[in-house]
Motif scaffolding. Structure first.
Motif: not given
Length: 384
Positions: A182-189, A191-206, A339-344
């Motif tokens: 369980i993690f707190s808020d995902a990065p905002s649009i 911040q990054t311009g993009h949307m890491p969408a959550l499913d209807t249970c409030g989760g997504h894939i890292d 930051l909504g980006i990869t480590t690389e």
């Protein structure tokens, strides 16, 4: 009055009078592995010596889980077209509130200058674990990696901190009883311009390929009723049930007590002392608005309490191979995720691929941050 009691008195910011009765409430606080779904564990959990973040020696439960529980139904995340319904997103700009990701929401964002779709209605979608977005605004939909293992540590006996730890963006909150992190808020649009969408249970894939929640999934339908969102989670909903444990070892419950009544005298972290199936102890409650997670933790986490076998994302294992890459300091992956980006991509922005010292000013400009903001996100250099 004990050290734990004095600490808790400072943390309960609701005017509740501190009294010796708090001491036994803390004595009852402990991580109970019997409350977990035992099929969540990959092998037998172990008791290990650990060090808390304040340097205190302690004992922790250490356990490993798979990339997600067997049989868990996840998605949808990004809709394929404007005719489809995706998951959810908590928009924090103008007209801010929780939305279902559908045509109405995406058209609203378009009116604010965030265009997530083509003229034919195709939604811009990207798997940012394997590719970089080619548009300014894309919906992120990462592919799962079934080989990933996640190892976590929880203090067996929680220890109260002097002051609460604010969780911020992509902060480590805890682990659900089925083993999902369980993690707190995902990065905002914004911040990054993009949307890491959550499913209807409030989760997504890292980006590392493992599933996690940004909400109390077993009580998220309460949020939908409160915020008038047309969505529901397929998991059994129970506002009075335990959802999991925070990484400080204190239990997390839904938005009500077991008898359905509203909890009272909650502190700034949405917790209090009260009767639970675990005894009378300090515990957290979900809120009725999104994100329905504690905004802070009152206890002290263990050091090195989260790692994965993934090659990217939060807690990723690093071999130290690669031009100028070396061994990344703890927290570097978390900074990239915030930051909504990869480590690389973060390494490239800092100039790490060339092996020289990082160029904070250039990286901040590239990432749309001030130098102070970027420095606050980055881990301190070794030895500092």
């Amino acid at each position: 009055m004990t050290h734990f009691t004095r600490s808790l008195c400072r943390l309960l910011l609701t005017g509740v009078v501190c009294a010796p009765v708090l001491a036994p409430a803390l004595a009852n606080a402990h991580t109970d592995l019997k409350t977990f779904n035992q099929s969540a564990f990959d092998g037998h959990p172990a008791v290990v010596h650990c060090t808390l973040e304040d340097g205190t020696a302690s004992d922790c439960y250490e356990f490993t889980v798979d990339y997600m529980p067997e049989g868990l139904k996840i998605g949808p995340f990004c809709p394929a077209t404007l005719d489809d319904k995706g998951g959810i997103w908590n928009w924090t700009g103008e007209n801010g509130k929780l939305y279902r990701i559908d045509a109405d929401f995406l058209h609203m964002l378009d009116g604010l200058g965030y265009r997530f779709f083509d003229d034919d209605g195709t939604v811009h979608t990207v798997d940012n674990a394997t590719q970089r977005p080619t548009v300014d605004h894309a919906c992120i939909n990462v592919t799962a990696d079934e080989s990933v293992k996640i190892t976590m540590r929880l203090p067996i006996e929680p220890v109260m901190a002097t002051m609460p730890t604010q969780l911020g963006t992509v902060g480590k909150v805890g682990v659900a009883l089925d083993g999902v992190p369980i993690f707190s808020d995902a990065p905002s649009i914004q911040q990054t311009g993009h949307m890491p969408a959550l499913d209807t249970c409030g989760g997504h894939i890292d980006p590392g390929g493992w599933y996690h929640w940004h909400a109390t999934a077993t009580d998220i339908d309460t949020v939908y009723a409160t915020e008038d969102v047309d969505a529901s989670c397929a998991l059994t909903q129970d506002s009075g049930a335990q959802f999991g444990y925070a990484f400080d070892g204190f239990a997390m419950f839904g938005s009500t007590e077991a008898d359905g009544t509203a909890p009272v005298a909650l502190d700034a972290c949405n917790g209090h002392i009260g009767e639970t199936a675990l005894g009378r102890t300090y515990h957290y409650h979900a809120s009725t608005a999104f994100p329905n997670l504690p905004p802070c933790l009152v206890g002290i986490q263990a050091q090195d309490n989260f790692s994965t076998t993934a090659k990217a994302g939060v807690g990723a294992a690093r071999s130290g191979q690669g031009a100028g890459q070396g061994q990344l300091p703890p927290g570097f992956d978390e900074a990239a995720t915030k930051l909504g980006i990869t480590t690389e991509e973060l390494m490239q922005a800092l100039g790490g691929a060339q092996g020289g010292p990082p160029d904070i000013a250039a990286a901040a400009a590239k990432l749309g941050k001030t130098e102070a903001e970027l420095k606050a996100l980055l881990p301190a250099p070794p030895g500092q």
